[in-house]
Design a protein around this motif. Structure first.
Motif, short mmCIF file in Angstrom:
data_model
loop_
_atom_site.label_atom_id
_atom_site.label_comp_id
_atom_site.label_asym_id
_atom_site.label_seq_id
_atom_site.Cartn_x
_atom_site.Cartn_y
_atom_site.Cartn_z
N THR A 64 0.82 -1.21 0.00
CA THR A 64 0.00 0.00 0.00
C THR A 64 0.86 1.26 0.00
O THR A 64 0.57 2.22 -0.71
CB THR A 64 -0.96 -0.01 1.21
OG1 THR A 64 -1.49 -1.32 1.35
CG2 THR A 64 -2.08 0.97 1.02
N HIS A 66 -9.25 0.00 2.00
CA HIS A 66 -8.15 0.80 1.44
C HIS A 66 -8.38 2.28 1.72
O HIS A 66 -7.46 3.01 2.05
CB HIS A 66 -8.05 0.59 -0.08
CG HIS A 66 -7.30 -0.64 -0.47
ND1 HIS A 66 -6.11 -1.01 0.13
CD2 HIS A 66 -7.53 -1.58 -1.41
CE1 HIS A 66 -5.68 -2.12 -0.42
NE2 HIS A 66 -6.53 -2.50 -1.36
N ASP A 116 -5.44 -3.29 -7.36
CA ASP A 116 -5.09 -4.29 -6.38
C ASP A 116 -5.65 -5.64 -6.84
O ASP A 116 -6.83 -5.72 -7.14
CB ASP A 116 -5.69 -3.90 -5.02
CG ASP A 116 -5.10 -4.72 -3.89
OD1 ASP A 116 -4.11 -5.42 -4.12
OD2 ASP A 116 -5.64 -4.65 -2.77
MG MG Z 1 -2.92 -5.03 0.71
#
Ligand code: MG
Ligand code: ADP
Length: 712
Positions: free
Chosen positions: A304, A334, A410
Motif C-alpha cells: 500500500t 483501502h 489491487d
Molecule cells: Mg494489501
C-alpha cells in the motif's frame, strides 16, 4: 520437391498436409487429426515422450529382486483370471532369450488382447518375487514395433484411435526424410547459435526424433526448448514495445516534495525493498511511456505504501490518481487505511491563498449515498478530488476525470484487456495513465516473465521488520484438533479473534452452504459454545455480509466461520488464529492468502491446518505451508507440484508453443530467451530485418494466442 529450392521454413511445413506423405491415406489422416496432427509441422513437433536406450536395457537373467529396469522381451503367453469382487488379474509371460518374467496387471483384461504371443515389447518395472516366480507388477509397457536404432523414441500415442508409437515414428521419419533434399531453414541469428553453442535446426529435429545417442538428444532438446521460449518472448517483447511506442502517456514531474513529506510522516522507515521498488516506479513515471508494471509482494510486505507513493507522484504534478480494489469491502478498507496514512497532507495549489490546499481522497462505491456520489463525480471532473478509491466502476464511462494520471489496481486477476482499453480512453485528454497492478499471489519470476510478459515486474521481497512470522501447524487427528479449539478459546479469552475456514465445494454451492452451516452449528454448540460465533458464505446477502464483517471488525463477534470469501484482503488486526478445515483441498497460494489474514497486528499469528490428506500432493501442500512463510518460496513449490499448466490458467492457449519447454525445468532459458528477444526487438522492433523469425512467431503464436498471452 526439387533440389535448389530454398530450405524449408516452419511455414512451408505448416503448408504440407500429412496426406502428402507416403502411406498416409484418409483413414490415417483422420487418426492423426484425432491427436491434433494435420500438417507436417504438427507431425515434426510431436515430440517423443521418452526414449528407450537399447544399449542400456537389462537382460532378464541378470536382474536381481528389487532392481528397476527396462527389459526388451517377446510375449510367450497371456492369461486372465477372475478374482474375488469382480476383479481380474492378467499374467503375461515374456522372455528375452536369457530368462523369463511374469508381468501382472490388475483389472486390465484388455492386456490379454493387446499383448499377443510373439509380440516384442519394452517393459519397465521393479522385479519382485511372488511364490518363487520372478515378476513385475503393473509395469510400464511400450510397444515399439520394429523400430530400428539404438535409441528408440516413444511417442505420446493414442490407444483410442489406434495409433502406435511405431506408426508415429514411421510417419515422422518419412516426413524428415522427404525434407532432406531442401533441408530446414534456421531463422535464429548465428550469433545466438554461437553464443549458446546450439546445433542448427535441422540437426535439432533429427536429434530429437532419431538420436544416435542420448547426448545428441539432449543437445537437440536444448536447442528446441530455446526456440519455443524465444518465440514466446519475441512476441511478448514486441507487443510491449508496440504499446510503448504507440501510446503516449504522462511524463510526471518528479521535482516536488509531496512524496518526501508523505514518507516523513509515516511512523516507520521504508524497507530496502520498498525503496527499491519506489525507485523502479519513479523511473517509469518520469518518462512519457505509460507504465505497465506488476508489483508482486507477499501479504503484509507493504504494497500500500508503494501504491500511495506512486499516486502522490501523480498528484503532485497536477494529475489525479485512482485506486481500484476487487470488492467494495476492500475498497472501503483501502480508503480507511490510505486516508489514515495521508493524514492532513496538503498539495500545492497556486490558486489558493496559502499556496496549498488539503489533499483530497474520496471513496466511490455503491455504499456511498447518491448525493455524496454525485458530488464526488462532479469534483472528479473539475479536478477537486486528488485520489479516488473504489472498484472497477472507477474506470467505467460514468466516471470522468479532469486528468487521470495514475491507476493502481489491487489484485491483478480480475483486470483484463477490456479494462485496459477503457483506461486508454480515460486518458484521452492528458495521455494514457500509468498503471501499477498489485498482487499478493506471487509467482516465480521466470513464470511471471512468460505469464505476464508484457508487464514489467517489481518484487517486494522483504517484510517490514519486527513482525514475527505466523506459526503454522498441521493438526492431524482428533487429539490435535481438540487442542486447536482449546487454543481458539484461549485466544478469545485474551481478547483476540479467530477465523474458521471451510472448504469451497466446487461441485455444489448448495452443499457448500450446508457444510459451512453444519460446521457453524456444530462448533457453536460444541467446542466453541459460549463464544460469539458469526457465519459468512457466498449465499449471504451483501447487507448481511457487511453487517457480519462490521461486527467482526468491531470485536462483537469472536470467531468467524466462513468459506474462502474472506480470502482476499480482509484486515482485522485483532484476529490471531486461522483454522482451516480440510486444508489439503486448498491450493498452496490460497492457503498462504488465508493465513495472511492473521498476525497483522501486534500479536503472534497462529494458523492451524486440519486435514487428513488423501493424496501425496495434498500432504505436500500442507507440509510446504508448515515449513515456509515465504510466498515466493511457496510459489516455487507450487510450480513444482502442479507443473506450469495450472499457473498459466486460462492462458493455457499461450502454452501451445511450449511443447518441450517447461517453465520449471528450463527456468534459466526463460530468462536467456527474454534477454535475447529484448536485444533483438530493441534493434529491430518489428522484426523487419529478421523476416523469417517474424513469420515464425506469427505462425506459431497467431493473433489469438498472443491475445491470451497479453491478458492480465
Ligand atoms: Mg494489501
Ligand atoms: P500488503 O498490502 O502488501 O499486504 P500493507 O501495505 O497492507 O501490506 O502493509 C501491511 C502493514 O505493514 C500495514 O499496517 C503497514 O502500515 C505496515 N508497513 C508497511 N510498510 C512498513 C515498513 N516499512 N515498516 C513497518 N511497517 C510497515
Amino acid at each position: 520437391m526439387p533440389a535448389g529450392d530454398p530450405p524449408l521454413t516452419l511455414r512451408d511445413l505448416a503448408g504440407i498436409k500429412v496426406t502428402q506423405l507416403r502411406g498416409v491415406g484418409q483413414r490415417i489422416a483422420e487418426q492423426l487429426l484425432a491427436v491434433e496432427i494435420s500438417t507436417v509441422l504438427d507431425l515434426i513437433q510431436h515430440y517423443p515422450r521418452r526414449y528407450l536406450d537399447r544399449t542400456r536395457q537389462a537382460q532378464i537373467a541378470e536382474l536381481l529382486v528389487g532392481d528397476e529396469a527396462w527389459v526388451l522381451g517377446t510375449v510367450r503367453s497371456a492369461k486372465t483370471r477372475k478374482l474375488r469382487g469382480r476383479r481380474t488379474l492378467t499374467n503375461v509371460v515374456i522372455g528375452d532369450g536369457t530368462g523369463k518374467l511374469t508381468l501382472t496387471f490388475f483389472n486390465q483384461h484388455w492386456r490379454e488382447r493387446q499383448l499377443k504371443e510373439g509380440l516384442e515389447l519394452f517393459v519397465h518395472g521393479k522385479l519382485t518375487l511372488f511364490r518363487g516366480e520372478r515378476q513385475m507388477t503393473s509395469p510400464v509397457v511400450d510397444l515399439i514395433g520394429d523400430q530400428p536404432g539404438k535409441i528408440v523414441p516413444v511417442y505420446p500415442q493414442s490407444e483410442k484411435v489406434g495409433l502406435t508409437t511405431s506408426d508415429l515414428a514411421g510417419f515422422i521419419r518419412s516426413a524428415l526424410e522427404r525434407s532432406r533434399v531442401r533441408g530446414f531453414d534456421d531463422p535464429v541469428p548465428g550469433e545466438v547459435l554461437d553464443r549458446f553453442d546450439f546445433v542448427d535446426r535441422e540437426a535439432a529435429l533429427y536429434g530429437i526424433h532419431l538420436p544416435e545417442s542420448m547426448a545428441e538428444m539432449q543437445e537437440a532438446r536444448r536447442r528446441l526448448v530455446f526456440d519455443e521460449l524465444f518465440r514466446v518472448q519475441l512476441e511478448l517483447v514486441r507487443r510491449k514495445a508496440r504499446i510503448e511506442r504507440r501510446m503516449s502517456g504522462v511524463a510526471h514531474d518528479m521535482s516536488g516534495e509531496l512524496v518526501d513529506r508523505f514518507h516523513a510522516r509515516l511512523p516507520f522507515a521504508l524497507t530496502d525493498a520498498q525503496r527499491r521498488v519506489n525507485a523502479e516506479i519513479a523511473h517509469d513515471l518520469a518518462v512519457e511511456y505509460p507504465m505497465h508494471r506488476l508489483l508482486q509482494g507477499d501479504v503484509g510486505s507493504g504494497k500500500t505504501v508503494v501504491a500511495v507513493t506512486a499516486l502522490l507522484t501523480a498528484v503532485e504534478g497536477g494529475y489525479q490518481g485512482a485506486f481500484m480494489a476487487p470488492t467494495e469491502v476492500l475498497a472501503e478498507q483501502h480508503y480507511l487505511s490510505v486516508s489514515d496514512m495521508l493524514g492532513d497532507l496538503s498539495v500545492p495549489d497556486p490558486t489558493s491563498l496559502l499556496g496549498d490546499r488539503p489533499l483530497r481522497v474520496e471513496l466511490l462505491t455503491n455504499s456511498v449515498g447518491a448525493a455524496a456520489r454525485r458530488q464526488v463525480l462532479d469534483d472528479l471532473i473539475v479536478g477537486q478530488v486528488d485520489i479516488v478509491i473504489g472498484t472497477h466502476a472507477l474506470i467505467q464511462e460514468k466516471v470522468q476525470y479532469q486528468s487521470l494520471g495514475m491507476v493502481v489496481i489491487d489484485e491483478q486477476h480480475r483486470f483484463g484487456v477490456e479494462q485496459r482499453a477503457a483506461l486508454r480512453d480515460k486518458g484521452e485528454s492528458v495521455g494514457v495513465p500509468d498503471v501499477l497492478v498489485m498482487t499478493a499471489t506471487p509467482i516465480p519470476r521466470t513464470a511471471a516473465m512468460t505469464v505476464y510478459g508484457d508487464l514489467d515486474v517489481s518484487v517486494l521481497d522483504e517484510m517490514p521488520p519486527g513482525r514475527s512470522p505466523i506459526i503454522t501447524s498441521w493438526a492431524e487427528g482428533p487429539i490435535a484438533e481438540s487442542e486447536v479449539w482449546e487454543t481458539v478459546r484461549n485466544e478469545v479469552a485474551q481478547g483476540r479473534q479467530a477465523y474458521v475456514v471451510c472448504p469451497l465445494i466446487e461441485e455444489s454451492a448448495v452443499i457448500e452452504v450446508h457444510s459451512v452451516e453444519d460446521t457453524y452449528l456444530e462448533l457453536q454448540s460444541g467446542e466453541l459454545s459460549g463464544l460469539r460465533v458469526g457465519l459468512l458464505h457466498g449465499r449471504v446477502s451483501p447487507a448481511e455480509k457487511e453487517a457480519t464483517m462490521a461486527h467482526f471488525r468491531a470485536g462483537t463477534i469472536d470467531v468467524l466461520v466462513a468459506t474462502t470469501v474472506i480470502e482476499v484482503g480482509v484486515d482485522v488486526p485483532n484476529a490471531t488464529v486461522m483454522v482451516v478445515f480440510d486444508a489439503d483441498r486448498f491450493g498452496i497460494a490460497q492457503l498462504h492468502q488465508l493465513r495472511g489474514r492473521v498476525g497483522r497486528g501486534e500479536h503472534q499469528g497462529l494458523c492451524y491446518l486440519l486435514g487428513d490428506p488423501s493424496t501425496n500432493d495434498g500432504e505436500a501442500r500442507i507440509e510446504a505451508l508448515v515449513a515456509s512463510t515465504d510466498g515466493f518460496e511457496l510459489a516455487e513449490v507450487d510450480l513444482e507440484l502442479r507443473g506450469e499448466g495450472t499457473i498459466m490458467g486460462e492462458r493455457q492457449k499461450g502454452r501451445n508453443d511450449l511443447r518441450l519447454a517447461s517453465l520449471r525445468r528450463d527456468k534459466e532459458w526463460v530468462s536467456l530467451a527474454r534477454e535475447v528477444a529484448t536485444g533483438i526487438i530493441a534493434q529491430d522492433p518489428e522484426l523487419t530485418d529478421h523476416p523469417e523469425l517474424g513469420v515464425e512467431v506469427d505462425l506459431i503464436l497467431g493473433d489469438n494466442e498472443a491475445e491470451f498471452l497479453m491478458k492480465s
